[in-house]
Design a protein around this motif. Structure first.
Motif, PDB file in Angstrom:
ATOM      1  N   VAL A   1     -14.296 -48.089 -37.933  1.00 45.94           N
ATOM      2  CA  VAL A   1     -13.530 -46.962 -37.396  1.00 45.94           C
ATOM      3  C   VAL A   1     -12.542 -46.475 -38.438  1.00 45.94           C
ATOM      4  N   LYS A   2     -12.399 -45.174 -38.533  1.00 43.97           N
ATOM      5  CA  LYS A   2     -11.370 -44.598 -39.411  1.00 43.97           C
ATOM      6  C   LYS A   2     -10.207 -44.169 -38.526  1.00 43.97           C
TER       7      LYS A   2
ATOM      8  N   ARG B   1      -7.924 -51.825 -36.844  1.00 41.72           N
ATOM      9  CA  ARG B   1      -8.284 -50.581 -36.149  1.00 41.72           C
ATOM     10  C   ARG B   1      -8.555 -50.901 -34.688  1.00 41.72           C
ATOM     11  N   ALA B   2      -8.582 -49.852 -33.885  1.00 42.06           N
ATOM     12  CA  ALA B   2      -8.966 -50.004 -32.473  1.00 42.06           C
ATOM     13  C   ALA B   2     -10.492 -50.032 -32.409  1.00 42.06           C
ATOM     14  N   ILE B   3     -11.036 -51.188 -32.098  1.00 38.96           N
ATOM     15  CA  ILE B   3     -12.489 -51.370 -32.046  1.00 38.96           C
ATOM     16  C   ILE B   3     -12.936 -51.360 -30.586  1.00 38.96           C
ATOM     17  N   ARG B   4     -13.887 -50.482 -30.294  1.00 39.44           N
ATOM     18  CA  ARG B   4     -14.319 -50.313 -28.893  1.00 39.44           C
ATOM     19  C   ARG B   4     -15.812 -50.575 -28.691  1.00 39.44           C
TER      20      ARG B   4
ATOM     21  N   LEU C   1     -12.652 -60.446 -36.143  1.00 37.21           N
ATOM     22  CA  LEU C   1     -13.041 -59.867 -34.854  1.00 37.21           C
ATOM     23  C   LEU C   1     -12.468 -58.455 -34.756  1.00 37.21           C
ATOM     24  N   GLY C   2     -12.891 -57.731 -33.735  1.00 37.01           N
ATOM     25  CA  GLY C   2     -12.304 -56.422 -33.465  1.00 37.01           C
ATOM     26  C   GLY C   2     -11.676 -56.463 -32.085  1.00 37.01           C
ATOM     27  N   ALA C   3     -10.702 -55.592 -31.862  1.00 38.21           N
ATOM     28  CA  ALA C   3     -10.038 -55.583 -30.559  1.00 38.21           C
ATOM     29  C   ALA C   3      -9.503 -54.198 -30.262  1.00 38.21           C
TER      30      ALA C   3
END
Ligand SMILES: Cc1cc2nc3c(=O)[nH]c(=O)nc-3n(C[C@H](O)[C@H](O)[C@H](O)COP(=O)(O)O)c2cc1C
Length: 174
Positions: free
Chosen positions: A147-148, A11-14, A108-110
């Motif tokens: 995030v969905k 997912r797009a992690i912000r 990780l998220g990105a």
């Protein structure tokens, strides 16, 4: 995590925790970028590793939708040289996506930050030579959100043999 699971759960992690990204993880992410496919194996990319908080903060102000770059402990700018490849933008985008997926696979998220606003300022801040093109900056860190997301249904985007043929009678995807 296998490849299909990684593809479907990225997912797009912000939002990110403050913890830095360990060096071994950074190297794995960069390797994922380095081993991306490219037209004629042209490898037109360079990757700029950005950890300085002040630089991230100043960069984040130059993007329309990239304020979260200031809070991400790591940024990786993907830069391409169009003289090396006739498909430099595609090559760079694939490398960026590979690194995004690798980050996800490592827990990780990105998120992709698109260079759509103050290009001159960004070029200055990154010391980009003339002729190099910025594809994106990946903001990366340990995720501090879940995030969905949504996608169009397969039945609305898949055509059988020719555009417009929806293959009536196929099992419906939900
Ligand atoms: C080419 C491209 C440009 C994007 N630009 C931005 C951006 O500037 N800022 C941002 O917050 N997200 C950006 N994104 C992330 C998308 O908004 C996100 O991938 C999309 O909403 C789908 O969400 P998901 O990845 O969590 O499924 C970009 C993604 C792509 C592929």
């Amino acid at each position: 995590m296998d490849i299909l699971e990684a593809l479907l759960t990225r997912r797009a992690i912000r939002k990110f925790k403050k913890d830095p990204v360990p060096q071994e993880m950074l190297e794995k992410i960069l390797e994922a970028g380095r081993w991306s496919p490219s037209a004629s194996n042209s490898q037109p990319w360079d990757f700029i590793v950005i950890t300085e908080p002040d630089l991230r903060r100043r960069l984040s102000r130059s993007f329309m939708y990239g304020s979260f770059l200031a809070e991400a402990p790591l940024g990786i700018a993907v830069v391409v040289d169009p003289w090396r490849s006739g498909c430099a933008v595609q090559d760079g985008a694939i490398a960026a996506y590979g690194m995004w997926l690798a980050a996800h696979g490592l827990g990780l998220g990105a998120c992709w930050v698109n260079p759509n606003m103050d290009e001159t300022r960004v070029r200055e801040l990154l010391n980009l030579p003339e002729g190099r093109e910025l594809i994106c900056i990946l903001a990366i860190g340990y995720p501090a959100q879940s995030v969905k997301s949504v996608r169009r249904k397969l039945k609305d985007i898949v055509h059988i043999e020719r555009y417009g043929n929806r293959g009536e009678g196929r099992a419906e995807e939900e």
